[in-house]
Write a protein that holds these residues in place. Structure first.
Motif, PDB file in Angstrom:
ATOM      1  N   LEU A  77     -29.563   0.803 -33.853  1.00  0.00           N
ATOM      2  CA  LEU A  77     -28.772   0.745 -35.082  1.00  0.00           C
ATOM      3  C   LEU A  77     -27.375   1.331 -34.862  1.00  0.00           C
ATOM      4  CD1 LEU A  77     -28.998  -0.207 -37.977  1.00  0.00           C
ATOM      5  CD2 LEU A  77     -29.886   2.032 -38.606  1.00  0.00           C
ATOM      6  N   GLN A 136     -26.621  -0.967 -43.137  1.00  0.00           N
ATOM      7  CA  GLN A 136     -27.985  -0.567 -42.780  1.00  0.00           C
ATOM      8  C   GLN A 136     -28.086   0.944 -42.615  1.00  0.00           C
ATOM      9  OE1 GLN A 136     -30.597  -2.189 -42.932  1.00  0.00           O
ATOM     10  NE2 GLN A 136     -30.329  -4.334 -42.418  1.00  0.00           N
ATOM     11  N   ARG A 137     -27.074   1.530 -42.021  1.00  0.00           N
ATOM     12  CA  ARG A 137     -27.103   2.990 -41.844  1.00  0.00           C
ATOM     13  C   ARG A 137     -26.991   3.704 -43.196  1.00  0.00           C
ATOM     14  NH1 ARG A 137     -23.424   4.270 -36.537  1.00  0.00           N
ATOM     15  NH2 ARG A 137     -24.408   6.315 -36.780  1.00  0.00           N
ATOM     16  N   TYR A 156     -22.523  -5.200 -41.604  1.00  0.00           N
ATOM     17  CA  TYR A 156     -23.988  -5.182 -41.685  1.00  0.00           C
ATOM     18  C   TYR A 156     -24.533  -3.883 -41.088  1.00  0.00           C
ATOM     19  CZ  TYR A 156     -28.726  -6.353 -39.965  1.00  0.00           C
ATOM     20  OH  TYR A 156     -30.072  -6.341 -39.639  1.00  0.00           O
ATOM     21  N   GLN A 157     -24.018  -3.503 -39.931  1.00  0.00           N
ATOM     22  CA  GLN A 157     -24.462  -2.274 -39.276  1.00  0.00           C
ATOM     23  C   GLN A 157     -24.204  -1.051 -40.154  1.00  0.00           C
ATOM     24  OE1 GLN A 157     -22.137  -1.248 -35.819  1.00  0.00           O
ATOM     25  NE2 GLN A 157     -23.700   0.137 -35.013  1.00  0.00           N
ATOM     26  N   GLU A 177     -28.094   2.492 -46.003  1.00  0.00           N
ATOM     27  CA  GLU A 177     -29.369   2.315 -46.703  1.00  0.00           C
ATOM     28  C   GLU A 177     -30.416   3.305 -46.206  1.00  0.00           C
ATOM     29  OE1 GLU A 177     -32.740  -1.088 -46.819  1.00  0.00           O
ATOM     30  OE2 GLU A 177     -30.858  -1.641 -47.782  1.00  0.00           O
ATOM     31  N   ASP A 217     -35.242  -6.271 -40.348  1.00  0.00           N
ATOM     32  CA  ASP A 217     -35.330  -5.707 -41.695  1.00  0.00           C
ATOM     33  C   ASP A 217     -36.706  -5.071 -41.900  1.00  0.00           C
ATOM     34  OD1 ASP A 217     -34.216  -5.515 -44.525  1.00  0.00           O
ATOM     35  OD2 ASP A 217     -36.050  -6.629 -44.909  1.00  0.00           O
ATOM     36  N   GLY A 227     -25.795  -5.445 -46.207  1.00  0.00           N
ATOM     37  CA  GLY A 227     -27.016  -4.964 -45.584  1.00  0.00           C
ATOM     38  C   GLY A 227     -28.141  -5.971 -45.547  1.00  0.00           C
ATOM     39  N   LEU A 281     -37.003  -1.689 -40.219  1.00  0.00           N
ATOM     40  CA  LEU A 281     -36.322  -0.599 -40.918  1.00  0.00           C
ATOM     41  C   LEU A 281     -36.963  -0.263 -42.264  1.00  0.00           C
ATOM     42  CD1 LEU A 281     -32.613  -1.628 -40.210  1.00  0.00           C
ATOM     43  CD2 LEU A 281     -33.967   0.101 -39.016  1.00  0.00           C
ATOM     44  N   ASP A 282     -37.615  -1.263 -42.895  1.00  0.00           N
ATOM     45  CA  ASP A 282     -38.136  -1.070 -44.259  1.00  0.00           C
ATOM     46  C   ASP A 282     -39.622  -0.763 -44.331  1.00  0.00           C
ATOM     47  OD1 ASP A 282     -35.677  -1.494 -45.339  1.00  0.00           O
ATOM     48  OD2 ASP A 282     -36.101  -3.472 -46.158  1.00  0.00           O
TER      49      ASP A 282
END
Length: 339
Positions: free
Chosen positions: A107, A166-167, A162-163, A169, A88, A191, A91-92
């Motif tokens: 990802l 994330q994409r 979840y995958q 987001e 996380d 996510g 990615l953030d």
């Protein structure tokens, strides 16, 4: 976020808290093993000075989440939770345009690593990411250690969601998209890895749950409710941490974007009285109505009821433990370049 706001979510007066929580007795025992594993993983190669803080934080999180887990099961769960938190961060904690190519490749390939049956091989670039190597090892270790096919089927299903979340987001962040509250809640639920973490509750119940319960409507909806309680509360606690680059969409930014010239204080009031508290109340009501809900689904056998009650008890402990951890977690209360 001020202390007064958080106190309305998780009161400092413990008699006003609506959820139970406990801490696993093996918390301190697993920290040295978790520390060694994290050093070797390569996930914090650029920030080795943060390892000790992360170990204490994530060991505590796992201990509050699964208070009844045996030591070795707790350690493996702690490795998984550490992976999710640090991925996380990956990615953030940087602009979307700066995310490394190997991370983007991973990802796209997450579902090729966490899968059942014959695997499609990830792209070569994916294996350049330490997160890919850690994930591959964790999935193999979890299947061998927990030996729970019903959980594996649930986990793979949740992991694919979840995958996708994330994409979604990353796309939203890169263009500054703010969605309506229902859309936001749906993708945030997946996510945050909250449902994935919640699935571990089933690994530590007194008896393995059959597919009809574990993937059945009643326990899935209760897990959704618990996850929403947690990710919405986490949004409030992490607003400052997640606003350094494009800004991670949150429940407050969603309400402010869709509201008619409301202030942040008004957005918090709406969050608390119309969103968060009703979601918590629904979870507690569903726990109370459990026998009747199983009846409605045609699943209320004596064994199913006993299994579902055990799961629900642990799910509420998972939810309360998460809120207790959020109150003190260094992840949300530590000024650092890398959190």
């Amino acid at each position: 976020m001020g202390r007064a706001e958080w106190d309305q979510i998780w009161p400092s007066d413990t008699s006003r808290r609506l959820l139970p929580y406990l801490r696993n007795v093996h918390d301190e025992e697993i920290q040295e093993s978790l520390r060694s594993w994290l050093h070797e993983s390569g996930m914090l190669a650029a920030h080795p000075q943060t390892v000790d803080r992360h170990v204490q934080d994530f060991a505590a999180y796992t201990s509050y989440s699964y208070p009844g887990a045996p030591r070795d099961g707790l350690l493996l769960a702690a490795k998984w939770m550490t992976f999710f938190f640090l991925f996380d961060n990956e990615l953030d904690d940087q602009p979307v345009a700066s995310i490394p190519a190997e991370t983007r490749s991973l990802l796209c390939d997450l579902d090729k690593i966490v899968s059942l049956g014959t695997k499609t091989q990830p792209e070569p670039d994916t294996w350049n990411s330490p997160y890919a190597q850690v994930l591959d090892h964790l999935w193999k270790e979890a299947r061998e250690f927990y030996c729970n096919p019903a959980w594996e089927r649930l986990f793979v299903n949740l992991f694919a969601r979840y995958q996708r979340a994330q994409r979604w987001e990353l796309y939203s962040k890169s263009l500054g998209r703010q969605w309506d509250f229902t859309t936001y809640t749906e993708w945030k639920r997946h996510g945050t890895a909250g449902l994935l973490g919640g699935s571990f509750v089933a690994l530590f119940t007194r008896r393995p749950l059959p597919d009809e319960l574990l993937q059945g409507h009643v326990l899935r909806r209760m897990s959704d409710m618990a996850c929403d309680v947690l990710h919405l509360a986490t949004d409030i606690n992490s607003a400052a941490r997640e606003a350094r680059f494009e800004g991670v969409p949150s429940v407050l930014t969603t309400l402010l974007h869709n509201g008619a010239d409301i202030t942040r204080d008004e957005a918090f009031r709406i969050f608390l009285t119309h969103l968060w508290q009703p979601r918590l109340n629904s979870l507690l009501q569903a726990a109370q109505d459990l026998p009747h809900l199983l009846d409605a689904m045609g699943q209320n056998t004596p064994q199913n009821l006993s299994d579902a009650e055990n799961f629900t008890e642990d799910l509420l402990l998972w939810t309360g433990g998460h809120l207790q951890w959020l109150t003190y977690a260094a992840r949300y209360h530590h000024e650092s370049e890398t959190t």
